[in-house]
Write a protein that holds these residues in place. Structure first.
Motif, PDB file in Angstrom:
ATOM      1  N   LEU A   1       0.964   5.191   0.194  1.00  0.00           N
ATOM      2  CA  LEU A   1       0.240   6.598   0.869  1.00  0.00           C
ATOM      3  C   LEU A   1       0.786   8.043   0.225  1.00  0.00           C
ATOM      4  O   LEU A   1       2.144   8.136   0.298  1.00  0.00           O
TER       5      LEU A   1
ATOM      6  N   GLN B   1      -5.859  12.328   1.724  1.00  0.00           N
ATOM      7  CA  GLN B   1      -5.103  10.936   1.527  1.00  0.00           C
ATOM      8  C   GLN B   1      -5.434  10.054   0.612  1.00  0.00           C
ATOM      9  O   GLN B   1      -6.670   9.790   0.255  1.00  0.00           O
TER      10      GLN B   1
ATOM     11  N   THR C   1       0.842  -1.024  -0.027  1.00  0.00           N
ATOM     12  CA  THR C   1      -0.123  -0.222  -0.051  1.00  0.00           C
ATOM     13  C   THR C   1       0.791   1.126  -0.046  1.00  0.00           C
ATOM     14  O   THR C   1       1.999   1.162   0.662  1.00  0.00           O
TER      15      THR C   1
ATOM     16  N   LEU D   1      -4.517   6.082  -0.740  1.00  0.00           N
ATOM     17  CA  LEU D   1      -3.832   4.914  -0.535  1.00  0.00           C
ATOM     18  C   LEU D   1      -3.882   4.105  -1.824  1.00  0.00           C
ATOM     19  O   LEU D   1      -5.104   3.853  -2.293  1.00  0.00           O
TER      20      LEU D   1
END
Length: 108
Positions: free
Chosen positions: A10, A58, A8, A60
């Protein structure tokens, strides 16, 4: 693949529209299988000698280790921050079907 091959990643940006553009661009380029946007969040950070507080969104991304360098390059090119946050975290476990889908969608 080994478990360290799924990531993942970010990043943050200062507008929802910019977050959506980063997400769409990465998925279209197949450097990420999908991206989730959350926000606004409040970020507090040190920048150029001072403490800043800002609203950010954000993003992701879900990708593979083999596509990380391309995703990072994409984010650096598309992002308007001087020093964008780009942090990768290994996925240590996940649904086999989901991880297979992730691999397929980022295969190009």
């Amino acid at each position: 693949m080994t478990v360290s091959d799924w990531l993942t990643v970010l990043t943050t940006t200062d507008a929802q529209e910019k977050a959506e553009a980063l997400a769409r661009g990465a998925v279209e380029a197949r450097v990420a299988a999908c991206a989730q946007i959350s926000g606004p969040v409040t970020s507090v950070y040190r920048w150029k000698g001072g403490i800043e507080t800002a609203q950010e969104w954000q993003v992701l991304f879900k990708t593979t280790g083999t596509r990380y360098a391309e995703l990072e390059a994409h984010l650096r090119a598309a992002h308007d921050y001087d020093t964008p946050e780009i942090i990768a975290t290994p996925v240590v476990r996940g649904s086999a079907a989901y991880l297979e889908w992730l691999e397929k969608e980022t295969a190009g």
